[in-house]
Design a protein around this motif. Structure first.
Motif, mmCIF file in Angstrom:
data_model
loop_
_atom_site.group_PDB
_atom_site.id
_atom_site.type_symbol
_atom_site.label_atom_id
_atom_site.label_comp_id
_atom_site.label_asym_id
_atom_site.label_seq_id
_atom_site.Cartn_x
_atom_site.Cartn_y
_atom_site.Cartn_z
ATOM 1 N N LEU A 253 0.853 -1.185 0.000
ATOM 2 C CA LEU A 253 0.000 0.000 0.000
ATOM 3 C C LEU A 253 0.893 1.240 0.000
ATOM 4 N N SER A 254 0.415 2.319 -0.599
ATOM 5 C CA SER A 254 1.153 3.583 -0.542
ATOM 6 C C SER A 254 0.175 4.729 -0.374
ATOM 7 N N CYS A 255 0.639 5.757 0.323
ATOM 8 C CA CYS A 255 -0.202 6.890 0.709
ATOM 9 C C CYS A 255 0.372 8.166 0.110
ATOM 10 N N TRP A 256 -0.500 8.951 -0.520
ATOM 11 C CA TRP A 256 -0.071 10.097 -1.311
ATOM 12 C C TRP A 256 -0.845 11.349 -0.924
ATOM 13 N N GLY A 257 -0.285 12.510 -1.256
ATOM 14 C CA GLY A 257 -0.969 13.770 -1.019
ATOM 15 C C GLY A 257 -0.108 14.926 -1.493
ATOM 16 N N LYS A 258 -0.130 16.013 -0.748
ATOM 17 C CA LYS A 258 0.699 17.193 -1.009
ATOM 18 C C LYS A 258 0.733 17.582 -2.481
ATOM 19 N N ALA A 259 1.852 17.332 -3.180
ATOM 20 C CA ALA A 259 2.073 17.920 -4.505
ATOM 21 C C ALA A 259 1.204 17.336 -5.602
ATOM 22 N N MET A 260 0.459 16.281 -5.336
ATOM 23 C CA MET A 260 -0.331 15.684 -6.410
ATOM 24 C C MET A 260 -1.427 16.623 -6.916
ATOM 25 N N GLY A 261 -1.777 17.658 -6.141
ATOM 26 C CA GLY A 261 -2.762 18.630 -6.597
ATOM 27 C C GLY A 261 -2.196 20.019 -6.758
ATOM 28 N N ASN A 262 -0.876 20.174 -6.648
ATOM 29 C CA ASN A 262 -0.217 21.484 -6.685
ATOM 30 C C ASN A 262 -0.892 22.465 -5.738
#
Length: 453
Positions: A253-262
């Protein structure tokens, strides 16, 4: 020189009356900046921001690392503007959700499914819940890295643990980054009990040693444990496919956020189908309440994300950040060496994710000297708790920063020679964001003036 912070200070005082801590994120708090010099911002464009007093700054940190393309980046803004007219939130999925999922999974080849949310803490907590359900175990092994979630399972392990049951904290154990033996010891001590291993595959300061990530992967496989990568920072700064693509080690599993939406609020939990389906409708097992949020599929942030993906596929923002970051680090470090303070101030880390270290006259890490450096940078039009750069920083921005840092280091040198920041620093030093008590930056209300003091 930026010397007037009166309007910012007035608004900050009013914020303290209405918002606990005076900011909605502890890392954005006034206690993270020199007293009386915590700008309240009005707008931003590219790598420049303006405060309510009319001061301008080259900004670093860029929205706590969430902005890589620059503030108000035109292609993202245009995609959002186009989507706004279609509505934001509906009672059923939209085709946009499908397209965004396809875009995401095209970047992360090790993941089979993805679910979107609004903040990173929701996704890391969902990963922990999913791992516990899949394994029937409760214990979580986390790496000794600074932050994973605002939720009890993690915050209970920090100094700000008030209100969190110790029974929750007891379900979490720690191992050391790049120390495979420390993780192996946990598996031995807690045989058959560890549901998940959670870590950042790399940080600004630490690259994985040869064989470390592969060893973590094997230990998890051998013990039937779910491997979770926190890609909040590494995603879209190391690679559009995250650290897992850089180091060729695939988590469960991997968790993402921050820069993915600029900067737009969007996060993601991604992973292997057999795990993710436990939160769906194709499983015969007890269902996991994976992620179910009203605003998770909100259209504007998904449109922003798709625009970001398009830029990353057609251009090289990471390469731009790496090149500009290298020039910045070399420039500031050279200036520090020439001034004879290179052992006290140093810019270190991955060029796309730089920080600076500050030491006192005895060579010890110092919040007081850090605050002095921040103060002198602010006066010279540089805002940032770090030198985390974006692809929008121009050569002019970088040179301005090097020049400002050089002047700031001259003041820093004088304080070193004096053996103290006294007489150089206005106000109290900054303090760690996650600390048990408000002191040493506690505010006491002056009831006669109805203002904090």
């Amino acid at each position: 020189m930026n010397e007037d912070f009166r309007r910012s200070t007035e608004l900050q005082e009013r914020l303290h009356d209405l918002v606990p801590g005076g900011a909605h994120t502890y890392a954005r708090g006034a206690d993270q900046y020199p007293e009386g010099m915590a700008p309240v911002l009005a707008r931003g464009k590219g790598a420049t921001v303006w405060d309510v007093d009319g001061n301008s700054y080259v900004e670093y940190g860029m929205g706590l690392r969430s902005v890589t393309l620059g503030h108000a980046y035109a292609p993202v803004v245009e995609a959002v503007r186009e989507e706004l007219g279609n509505g934001l939130s509906f009672s059923r999925p939209t085709e946009l959700e499908l397209r965004a999922a396809e875009d995401f999974l095209s970047l992360v080849p090790g993941a089979d499914m993805v679910k979107f949310a609004k903040n990173g803490s929701d996704t890391t907590t969902a990963a922990v819940r999913l791992a516990r359900a899949a394994t029937g175990r409760e214990l979580i092994a986390i790496c000794d890295q600074p932050f994973y979630s605002v939720d009890d399972w993690f915050i209970g392990t920090t100094a700000m643990d008030a209100g969190i049951p110790q029974s929750t904290v007891a379900q979490v154990c720690r191992f050391r980054y790049n120390d495979l033996e420390s993780l192996r010891t946990l598996f031995t001590e807690h045989s058959g009990q560890i549901a998940a291993v959670v870590l950042e595959a790399a940080t600004a300061l630490a690259e994985p040693r040869e064989g470390f990530l592969e060893g973590v992967r094997k230990l998890c496989d051998d013990h039937g444990t779910v491997l979770v990568f926190d890609e909040m920072i590494t995603g879209f700064r190391w690679s559009a496919g995250g650290a897992q693509k850089c180091y060729r080690v695939t988590p469960d599993l991997s968790c993402w956020g921050k820069a993915m939406g600029n900067g737009f609020p969007i996060s993601a939990l991604a992973g292997k189908r057999e795990l993710m389906e436990l939160g769906g409708l194709r499983t015969g097992e007890p269902r996991v309440f994976l992620l179910s949020t009203t605003h998770g599929p909100e259209s504007v942030s998904l449109a922003a994300f798709r625009a970001v993906v398009k830029v990353y596929k057609g251009e090289d923002p990471i390469g731009t950040m790496e090149r500009s970051g290298t020039i910045l680090a070399d420039g500031v470090n050279s200036a520090a060496a020439e001034l004879g303070v290179g052992e006290h101030v140093s810019v270190i880390g991955r060029p796309s994710c730089l920080i600076f270290t500050t030491k006192d006259h005895e060579g010890h890490p110092s919040q007081a000297f850090r605050t002095l450096f921040l103060q002198e940078l602010l006066r010279r039009g540089v805002l940032g708790q770090s030198f985390v750069i974006s692809a929008a920083h121009t050569e002019t921005d970088v040179q301005h920063t090097v020049d400002a840092a050089t002047e700031a280091l001259s003041v820093y040198r004088k304080a070193l020679e004096a053996g103290s920041v006294t007489g150089f620093l206005a106000g109290r030093p900054v303090a760690p964001a996650l600390r048990r008590y408000a002191a040493p930056r506690r505010l006491v209300r002056d009831h006669s003036s109805q203002q904090p003091t």
